[in-house]
Design a protein around this motif. Sequence first.
Motif, PDB file in Angstrom:
ATOM      1  N   PHE A  67       0.324  29.724   9.738  1.00 24.33           N
ATOM      2  CA  PHE A  67       0.817  31.069   9.844  1.00 24.33           C
ATOM      3  C   PHE A  67      -0.478  31.987  10.432  1.00 24.33           C
ATOM      4  N   ILE A  68      -0.156  32.526  11.587  1.00 20.75           N
ATOM      5  CA  ILE A  68      -1.079  33.455  12.072  1.00 20.75           C
ATOM      6  C   ILE A  68      -0.484  34.945  12.036  1.00 20.75           C
ATOM      7  N   HIS A  69      -1.471  35.665  11.402  1.00 28.58           N
ATOM      8  CA  HIS A  69      -1.156  36.873  11.043  1.00 28.58           C
ATOM      9  C   HIS A  69      -1.370  37.913  12.324  1.00 28.58           C
ATOM     10  N   SER A  70      -0.568  38.909  12.708  1.00 30.42           N
ATOM     11  CA  SER A  70      -0.945  39.634  13.560  1.00 30.42           C
ATOM     12  C   SER A  70      -0.870  41.125  13.057  1.00 30.42           C
ATOM     13  N   ASN A  71      -1.901  42.024  13.675  1.00 28.69           N
ATOM     14  CA  ASN A  71      -1.953  43.346  12.975  1.00 28.69           C
ATOM     15  C   ASN A  71      -1.095  44.431  13.519  1.00 28.69           C
ATOM     16  N   LYS A  72      -0.246  43.786  14.382  1.00 27.43           N
ATOM     17  CA  LYS A  72       0.839  44.649  15.236  1.00 27.43           C
ATOM     18  C   LYS A  72       2.283  45.098  14.447  1.00 27.43           C
ATOM     19  N   SER A  73       2.390  43.831  13.603  1.00 29.93           N
ATOM     20  CA  SER A  73       3.733  44.193  12.851  1.00 29.93           C
ATOM     21  C   SER A  73       3.774  43.073  11.736  1.00 29.93           C
ATOM     22  N   ASN A  74       4.695  43.488  10.764  1.00 33.46           N
ATOM     23  CA  ASN A  74       4.980  42.410   9.704  1.00 33.46           C
ATOM     24  C   ASN A  74       5.941  41.457  10.172  1.00 33.46           C
ATOM     25  N   ASN A 102       3.808  38.609  13.761  1.00 30.85           N
ATOM     26  CA  ASN A 102       3.193  37.144  13.154  1.00 30.85           C
ATOM     27  C   ASN A 102       3.693  36.065  13.875  1.00 30.85           C
ATOM     28  N   VAL A 103       3.072  34.871  13.823  1.00 30.00           N
ATOM     29  CA  VAL A 103       3.666  33.641  14.352  1.00 30.00           C
ATOM     30  C   VAL A 103       3.491  32.613  13.317  1.00 30.00           C
ATOM     31  N   PHE A 104       4.806  31.740  13.262  1.00 23.45           N
ATOM     32  CA  PHE A 104       4.603  30.942  12.189  1.00 23.45           C
ATOM     33  C   PHE A 104       5.028  29.549  12.959  1.00 23.45           C
ATOM     34  N   LEU A 105       4.282  28.536  13.033  1.00 22.18           N
ATOM     35  CA  LEU A 105       4.473  27.216  13.669  1.00 22.18           C
ATOM     36  C   LEU A 105       4.493  26.129  12.720  1.00 22.18           C
ATOM     37  N   PHE A 106       5.480  25.016  12.742  1.00 18.12           N
ATOM     38  CA  PHE A 106       5.351  23.900  11.741  1.00 18.12           C
ATOM     39  C   PHE A 106       5.976  22.732  12.482  1.00 18.12           C
ATOM     40  N   ASP A 107       5.488  21.528  11.756  1.00 22.49           N
ATOM     41  CA  ASP A 107       5.948  20.161  12.262  1.00 22.49           C
ATOM     42  C   ASP A 107       7.046  19.897  11.808  1.00 22.49           C
TER      43      ASP A 107
END
Length: 286
Positions: A67-74, A102-107
């Motif tokens: 989970f990579i958080h962005s400060n631009k949006s929820n 935010n960006v969420f990547l998973f396997d």
Amino acid sequence: MMNIISKNIILIFLFIIGFIIFLSFLTFLTSIKPGKWPVHFTPESFNLEYENVSFETSDNIKLKGWFIHSNKSNNTIIVMHGYPTNKADVLPFSMFLLKKFNVFLFDFRSFGESEGSYTTAGYKEVKDLDAAVKYLKSRKDTGEIGALGFSLGASVAIMNKNDDIKAIVSDSAYSNLNNMMEVMYKNFYFLKYPFVQLTRIYSKIFFNVDPKEVSPANAIKNINKPVLVIHGKKDKQIPVNEAYLLHNANKKTELWIVDANHGEIYVLNKEEYENKVLSFFEKHLK
């Protein structure tokens, strides 16, 4: 003499049948168990702060994600990899999303750091996406959810019926898994048909599903959310006709065809790709 010739012909015929059965089954096994590609880098490799997370599917398989958080949006975009890679493979081409989301990547199951002994190339992977959405909904910092999938991930995004996913970008999806089997065996010429039919039989035996039923084209007919279908005109792995089949199944979808091969669209059209995808998600994730 005729009896000997007849016996030899029968033996040759039986050998050919045995060879087809053996090779098709071996191909089926290697397809559902392709081996794991190593995860050579993480978001930290790009100086990004992130969380290592784990969550469980409805059929009790533990999946791993970032989970990579962005400060631009929820609002959060789930980014899904293709076959047979892992989340690290799509990390470089998804970082532009952090400008707005935010960006969420998973396997997916059996890939990368996730559990699972085999892949079903989309059939059971819809449960993986459901589990990812459930995990995100358990957080308080995710907002609205969109999905960006590449190849296998794109097909899963379309087939998934989770209403919490508000918009989908499909990059290089297949329209029907059976079509991919035909592409896989295309160089077998007149033997293609028995190989495809045998693979369908194995799928029914092991997974209780006909690959023809694993169909984003059928799923997209009744989809009730915005979808952007992106595909490469020169794609040799998943032919561009798959994109047209998806779009024709639901004319409300947006279609962008690019002069590129499989996995080249973003690299060859970086600025346009980023602008188109960002504006699509900004429009539909309020």
